[in-house]
Design an enzyme around this catalytic site. Sequence first.
Site, PDB file in Angstrom:
ATOM      1  N   HIS A  33      39.900  41.982  38.268  1.00  0.00           N
ATOM      2  CA  HIS A  33      40.762  41.885  39.084  1.00  0.00           C
ATOM      3  C   HIS A  33      40.478  42.901  40.442  1.00  0.00           C
ATOM      4  CE1 HIS A  33      44.948  40.560  40.335  1.00  0.00           C
ATOM      5  NE2 HIS A  33      44.512  41.816  40.825  1.00  0.00           N
ATOM      6  N   GLU A  34      40.111  43.944  40.313  1.00  0.00           N
ATOM      7  CA  GLU A  34      40.370  45.235  41.759  1.00  0.00           C
ATOM      8  C   GLU A  34      38.618  44.477  42.759  1.00  0.00           C
ATOM      9  OE1 GLU A  34      42.840  46.017  42.526  1.00  0.00           O
ATOM     10  OE2 GLU A  34      43.919  46.066  40.392  1.00  0.00           O
ATOM     11  N   HIS A  67      52.399  38.106  43.747  1.00  0.00           N
ATOM     12  CA  HIS A  67      51.500  38.401  41.943  1.00  0.00           C
ATOM     13  C   HIS A  67      52.287  37.370  41.551  1.00  0.00           C
ATOM     14  CE1 HIS A  67      50.081  42.648  43.745  1.00  0.00           C
ATOM     15  NE2 HIS A  67      48.824  42.865  42.555  1.00  0.00           N
TER      16      HIS A  67
END
Lengths: 103, 370
Positions: free
Chosen positions: B185-186, B275
């Site tokens: 994800h990062e 998010h």
Amino acid sequence: MRISFEQSGGIAGLSKKINLDTNFLPSSEVQVVQSLINTSNFYDLPNNTGQPNPDAADYLRYKITLESDNGRKHTVETTDITTPAGLSPFIGYLRRKIQEQRR
Amino acid sequence: MYEIRHREQKWPHPIITIFIYHFPCTTAAAVEHKIKDGSAEQRDRAIYTLKITQFIRGQRMALAGLRGFAASGLAEMRREIYDIQNSQTQTELPGRLVRQESGGETGDLDGDNVYNNTGSVYEFYKKVFNRNSLDNHGMPMVSSVHFARDFDNAFWNGRQMVYGDGDDVDFEKHKLAELLDVMGHEMTHGVTNHTSNLDYVGESGGLNESMSDCFGVMISQWTSNQTVDAAHWLIGEGLMTGGNALRSMRDPGTANPYDDQIKNYRDYRPDMDVHTSSGIANYAFYLACKSVGGRSWEKIGKVWYIANTARLRHNSGFQDAANHTFDVAGSLFGEGSLEENAIFNAWREAGIDAEKPDLVANVRPRIIMR
């Protein structure tokens, strides 16, 4: 003095909040809080410490409001990316207070 | 099942016909000459040609990249792991270097987990999409562990990954560094920065977040060679003390007691956290993958990769994502193909009807000659 602290965003997108009143804290802790506020030059900080690098993502956002018993009020909004070095320890303390509350 | 909406334009695209007809031997110089010295009509047409040429070149490069992976090795992988030693001060990043490429284990659980996960993410992008690191030019992948004290977050600061330890109150300790999908994800935020560069606000912010979840989940599935049916479709499984995971792509909004993700565009509000709105595109990706079957990264993942790296722009929204993934699937697998249908139906379930994108308007303005 009343302290309101709100944390939001981050990889989880979670919001957490705590309200503290120093009149109900032990005097030793009040001294710690006062010293953290002094170190951060809180009342001289702008209301917003600036926009994070537009490429950044998942950082936490923080909003701190102090209101003294004589009515002096100041709010500072910041993020993991833009927190001034002097303010970091105060944010660390406030995050620990949220953890204590949620534990 | 839904019917595919009639597509107004078929390849060869009418614009391509104009291009071939009017500019049989186009060179940059010839086009530039027409832009500078031609009549107004010639100038307009030349600018139009330039945009289209650049666009096709971009597409071709993205596709060529995908085909050429077999021969490539991992020789250029460069990892750097730092320890920020519980400081929360940005200016102290990255901290003390504890491990770099080919270096031995540090003995620090988080540092070694992050080193290994970075390698898996690099390998995924290299082997599946022939992408050489976040910028596709082999940039070092830098991570700092032990940010702040008992810190419940991992983030991308625009240059590097930063990891907290977790506090055992909301996040299990050491889980952020352990979970491969969190690293995926990062690092995908870094890939997005170097490609579509989706703005981290509003709809484009929700899309940016969703790209990170989609590639994060794909990396987990790829590493264990999981099919779409065998996968759990969770992001951050086991991270939260009070819930199953951070997010669920199969059923957005149900992963933990605080999960407020939406899965339909009708519920979108511009003031939502990125998010929260990312659930729309997460759900579309999941549905498309499930509908096609097999392995996520082989077909639908490829479409999403091309969309993020060659189609979407900084201000693209959910409709743009639907349009471009639909169109890319049509180009890759054929109009009316199972994959194209699956993507159309998936976006419709998420509240968006995909349309044929305007490819000329899509071209990034910076390539137009002044």
